[in-house]
Design a protein around this motif. Structure first.
Motif, PDB file in Angstrom:
ATOM      1  N   ASP A  70      13.058   9.890   1.942  1.00 20.24           N
ATOM      2  CA  ASP A  70      11.783  10.417   2.416  1.00 20.24           C
ATOM      3  C   ASP A  70      10.639   9.418   2.253  1.00 20.24           C
ATOM      4  N   VAL A  71      10.902   8.308   1.563  1.00 18.87           N
ATOM      5  CA  VAL A  71       9.868   7.289   1.343  1.00 18.87           C
ATOM      6  C   VAL A  71       9.927   6.277   2.489  1.00 18.87           C
ATOM      7  N   GLU A  72       8.808   6.083   3.133  1.00 22.77           N
ATOM      8  CA  GLU A  72       8.759   5.169   4.273  1.00 22.77           C
ATOM      9  C   GLU A  72       8.529   3.728   3.839  1.00 22.77           C
ATOM     10  N   VAL A  73       7.616   3.549   2.873  1.00 25.12           N
ATOM     11  CA  VAL A  73       7.267   2.188   2.459  1.00 25.12           C
ATOM     12  C   VAL A  73       6.668   2.238   1.054  1.00 25.12           C
ATOM     13  N   VAL A  74       6.750   1.100   0.346  1.00 27.22           N
ATOM     14  CA  VAL A  74       6.108   0.959  -0.958  1.00 27.22           C
ATOM     15  C   VAL A  74       4.966  -0.033  -0.802  1.00 27.22           C
ATOM     16  N   ARG A  75       3.759   0.377  -1.174  1.00 19.83           N
ATOM     17  CA  ARG A  75       2.611  -0.530  -1.149  1.00 19.83           C
ATOM     18  C   ARG A  75       2.350  -1.033  -2.563  1.00 19.83           C
ATOM     19  N   GLU A  76       2.088  -2.320  -2.654  1.00 18.74           N
ATOM     20  CA  GLU A  76       1.933  -2.969  -3.943  1.00 18.74           C
ATOM     21  C   GLU A  76       0.459  -3.185  -4.251  1.00 18.74           C
ATOM     22  N   GLY A  77       0.048  -2.890  -5.496  1.00 19.84           N
ATOM     23  CA  GLY A  77      -1.336  -3.134  -5.903  1.00 19.84           C
ATOM     24  C   GLY A  77      -2.270  -2.005  -5.517  1.00 19.84           C
ATOM     25  N   HIS A  78      -3.544  -2.344  -5.322  1.00 13.99           N
ATOM     26  CA  HIS A  78      -4.573  -1.338  -5.000  1.00 13.99           C
ATOM     27  C   HIS A  78      -4.624  -1.102  -3.497  1.00 13.99           C
ATOM     28  N   GLN A  79      -3.552  -0.590  -2.917  1.00 14.85           N
ATOM     29  CA  GLN A  79      -3.519  -0.384  -1.464  1.00 14.85           C
ATOM     30  C   GLN A  79      -3.595   1.092  -1.085  1.00 14.85           C
ATOM     31  N   SER A  80      -4.362   1.837  -1.844  1.00 15.46           N
ATOM     32  CA  SER A  80      -4.667   3.226  -1.475  1.00 15.46           C
ATOM     33  C   SER A  80      -6.066   3.528  -1.974  1.00 15.46           C
ATOM     34  N   GLU A  81      -6.699   4.523  -1.382  1.00 13.88           N
ATOM     35  CA  GLU A  81      -8.046   4.889  -1.812  1.00 13.88           C
ATOM     36  C   GLU A  81      -8.080   5.272  -3.278  1.00 13.88           C
ATOM     37  N   PHE A  96       1.259   0.728  -7.826  1.00 12.52           N
ATOM     38  CA  PHE A  96       1.987   0.774  -6.558  1.00 12.52           C
ATOM     39  C   PHE A  96       1.923   2.189  -5.991  1.00 12.52           C
ATOM     40  N   THR A  97       2.146   2.272  -4.676  1.00 10.03           N
ATOM     41  CA  THR A  97       2.032   3.542  -3.953  1.00 10.03           C
ATOM     42  C   THR A  97       3.298   3.796  -3.154  1.00 10.03           C
ATOM     43  N   LEU A  98       3.859   4.994  -3.298  1.00  8.04           N
ATOM     44  CA  LEU A  98       4.981   5.418  -2.464  1.00  8.04           C
ATOM     45  C   LEU A  98       4.411   6.223  -1.295  1.00  8.04           C
ATOM     46  N   ASN A 106       0.644  10.687  -0.357  1.00 10.03           N
ATOM     47  CA  ASN A 106       1.164   9.534  -1.088  1.00 10.03           C
ATOM     48  C   ASN A 106       1.349   9.860  -2.568  1.00 10.03           C
ATOM     49  N   LEU A 107       2.169   9.057  -3.238  1.00 15.63           N
ATOM     50  CA  LEU A 107       2.339   9.144  -4.681  1.00 15.63           C
ATOM     51  C   LEU A 107       1.835   7.829  -5.267  1.00 15.63           C
TER      52      LEU A 107
END
Length: 758
Positions: A70-81, A96-98, A106-107
């Motif tokens: 169900d996870v599309e991508v993992v974002r590394e660092g401060h890549q979410s609000e 990191f953000t799932l 997002n998680l």
């Protein structure tokens, strides 16, 4: 544990990998929801190598899980609000953000050390890549393994008959106990009273034997064992309606899907190869060739339906919902090519984006444009229209213009292509990689007059208060449309091909309007025009862009049916993409074709001088109706509605037609008692389609309930012109539009001309 499962690609992948070992050992990660909500949670990868389990240390036995699939991508660092808001507290190398598929939030997570964060980032990425690289056989193996794990309650690697009975109910099947014991005994070759190793696989094969497909196979197989090249060609020609390409395609299918080398050498296909073909994308109801970019992209913009979002900044409802940059990311990833920004004066001279006069949260205009610049062309290279609802002062409009200019750079279209003002709009191909601003503009493209620093004009149509959007909406706000509003020259100059103008009448537009002028219509106004003056609306939309937006009364961010507006050629039919349901199913269905690029070419009769009236299609010179016959044969591994082990669905299938008013129709099968695993209907539903070019066909599966409303189980929506006739599988989607693994319908589709009107 059964050797067959230990040798599965997923299990082999998990062996010895350091990152996955860290994940399996578990870690305390901070789950962050906001600047003030940060909680420790224990996360770990489960033994199946694809499920992540987590719980609070104070939650007792309570826990949650999610599938890596169900996870599309993992974002590394401060890549979410959220993580940006706590950047001062937590360094980027811990964060990191799932990002999940569909509409799930997002998680956002914070690890205790950079090495731990990297292990989880790399590990989840490996699992995602592994899941995406599995072939059909590996997916089935994984599916068997998952069910075995769920049913093997005592974890001894064997399954007794009691566990098998439980398994059948978990799999959505209420089988007669005597028959279940018969199948169990057939699979228990060792006579040990338990299934292990290959025995469980054999039991699964017996359980999932497709008698419906075998019957089709034997109708064309002379010996009942294989299809010769000639027999397969006959099947493709007669049933799949492939015509002259049948012989060449028959050999391609054998080469691609036949697992037996012996059969391949004999240029023949076994039942296993036949089944693999029919459950593949080539055997799906949606023609895979229509999934690629295949339409002429050199026509004027007004000749395309354009995937569009309304109140794009909102994650939820438009009264109290959260405004978020993430909403723009999700809309753009879905293929939206028109997004909306509602701008208001903010503190410190910075414009903000939110739903005015409501309790929705606010985000900076600067952050929205930054997000747009980063994600605009990741899903599609064709132009994005930025629909600006401007409520800002002249001073903050200048700030907006500066931000648009500096952040978007060369992506922002600032002047007509080649400096020329033509009689028709440029094409999506001409505007690749460009962002177009839709807003009020003082003067026209042809005029060389020098504008003053401030100019006045009427407020855009979107500001017309169709209804109050909150209880405290002021009387002053309700009178906005009666006032004049000032516009800065800098912002006006950035509007090129999407100048917002008030709609007077179709006659006025025909005589006075320019191709780059466009109007916005509320859903009620657009519907009335479509019903009363459909032909004129079609002609208008062949020359100019029209945008339709939802009623202000839709405070829950619900949607209207977009089909009524597509029927008259409206290009930008804006929907609340954050809200799942029928309307978004239709939108996703229409834009699933042409490479999901967000642009779909309208039918020819909507782009020329034909007098097409969607209310009376039979009066059109090119009118030809078709008969659509759908035999709903069977279902496979349908999803459970209630996750309790003993709960089993009673499925029915409904086929719905959306198009011009004469094509609107629904028919459904009877329901099957207590069987969501392999229900068999063999019922035929017939429809007459008057305007095939505009029709959408929606397949819905529901759990029948005589005492209350049926529960939704899955759906799939396909443009009529993209349907492959013949024996086809329909791969069901969830309410969120994400795939339901291995959940399908098997149908036989026939399309023929109607010789006499029915």
């Amino acid at each position: 544990m059964c050797q067959v499962f230990m040798d599965s690609p997923q299990s082999l992948f998990a062996k010895g990998d350091k990152d996955l070992q860290v994940m399996k050992a578990g870690a305390m990660l901070k789950k962050v929801k906001s600047k003030s909500w940060k909680k420790q949670r224990h996360f770990r990868l489960q033994e199946d190598g694809r499920t992540i389990w987590y719980k609070s240390r104070w939650a007792g036995t309570g826990h949650s899980t999610f599938s890596v699939a169900d996870v599309e991508v993992v974002r590394e660092g401060h890549q979410s609000e959220v993580l940006l808001s706590v950047a001062e507290e937590f360094p980027a190398d811990l964060c990191f953000t799932l990002v999940f598929r569909g509409r799930r939030g997002n998680l956002d997570l914070v690890a205790e050390s950079p090495s731990e964060a990297q292990a989880w980032i790399r590990g989840v990425r490996k699992l995602i890549q592994n899941a995406e690289s599995m072939d059909d056989k590996e997916r089935v193996d994984q599916w068997i393994w998952d069910w075995f794990q769920k049913a093997d309650k005592n974890k001894d690697g064997r399954m007794n008959f009691k566990e098998v009975r439980t398994l059948l109910k978990m799999m959505n099947m209420d089988m007669n106990e005597e028959y279940a014991l018969h199948l169990f005994t057939l699979a228990d070759k060792s006579k040990s009273g338990c299934l292990e190793n290959e025995e469980f696989v054999q039991f699964y094969k017996i359980l999932t034997e497709r008698k419906d497909m075998r019957r089709v196979f034997q109708d064309y197989s002379r010996d009942g064992q294989t299809l010769t090249l000639a027999e397969l060609k006959d099947f493709l020609m007669q049933e799949q309606q492939e015509g002259e390409r049948s012989r060449e395609h028959a050999q391609e299918l054998i080469d691609r899907y036949e697992p037996s080398e012996t059969a391949k050498k004999q240029r023949a296909m076994s039942i296993d190869g036949f089944q693999m073909y029919l459950v593949s994308p080539e055997g799906a109801i949606l023609d895979p060739q229509r999934l690629t970019l295949n339409q002429d992209m050199s026509r004027p913009l007004s000749h395309y339906f354009i995937c569009s979002s309304h109140n794009t900044y909102l994650m939820e409802d438009q009264l109290r919902g959260q405004s978020s940059q993430e909403a723009y990311i999700q809309a753009l990833k879905r293929g939206c090519r028109c997004v909306e920004v509602d701008c208001w004066d903010g503190p410190n001279g910075e414009p903000v984006v939110y739903h005015g006069h409501t309790f929705t949260s606010k985000i900076l205009f600067r952050d929205v444009i930054t997000t747009l610049g980063e994600y605009a062309f990741k899903a599609s290279e064709f132009p994005v229209i930025l629909s600006l609802e401007n409520h800002c002062s002249v001073e903050q409009q200048r700030v907006m213009a500066q931000l648009l200019d500096t952040i978007l750079g060369d992506m922002l279209l600032r002047e007509p292509l080649d400096g020329l003002v033509l009689q028709e709009l440029p094409s999506p191909h001409d505007l690749k990689g460009k962002i177009l601003l839709k807003a009020k503009k003082i003067g026209g493209l042809e005029e060389s007059e020098t504008l003053t620093d401030e100019a006045t004009d009427e407020v855009s149509d979107e500001a017309e208060p169709e209804s109050p959007s909150a209880e405290n909406l002021s009387a002053e706000a309700l009178c906005l449309h009666d006032k004049k509003s000032k516009f800065s020259r800098e912002l006006s100059d950035l509007v090129v091909y999407c100048k917002s103008v008030h709609f007077h009448s179709f006659e006025y537009s025909r005589l006075h309007s320019k191709c780059y002028e466009m109007s916005s219509f509320s859903e009620s106004k657009a519907r009335k025009l479509a019903k009363d003056t459909g032909t004129e609306f079609v002609h208008h939309n062949s020359r100019q862009l029209s945008r339709v937006y939802p009623s202000g009364m839709r405070t829950d961010s619900s949607n209207y049916n977009p089909q009524d507006l597509w029927n008259v050629g409206c290009q930008i039919v804006a929907l609340n993409v954050q809200t799942a349901g029928l309307e978004m199913d239709l939108n996703d269905g229409l834009f699933s074709q042409n490479g999901c690029c967000g642009y779909v070419l309208k039918p020819d009769f909507m782009m020329n001088d034909d007098s097409f009236d969607p209310e009376r299609p039979q009066d059109w010179d090119g009118y030809t109706s078709l008969q659509l016959s759908i035999q709903v044969i069977s279902g496979q591994q349908l999803p459970k509605v209630n996750q309790k082990e003993g709960s089993i669905v009673d499925p029915l299938v409904r086929v719905e037609i959306y198009g011009v008013s004469q094509d609107q129709a629904k028919q459904e099968t009877s329901y099957i008692d207590n069987n969501g695993f392999n229900p068999l209907w063999n019922e035929t539903l017939n429809f007459i389609i008057h305007v095939p070019e505009l029709a959408l066909v929606r397949f819905v599966v529901e759990d029948y309930d005589k005492a209350s409303r049926n529960d939704f189980m899955g759906q799939f929506t396909v443009p009529f012109t993209c349907i492959q006739p013949g024996y086809r599988h329909i791969h069901l989607l969830s309410k969120d539009g994400t795939a339901i693994p291995l959940s399908t319908l098997f149908v036989n589709v026939k399309i023929s001309e109607v010789t006499t009107e029915v």
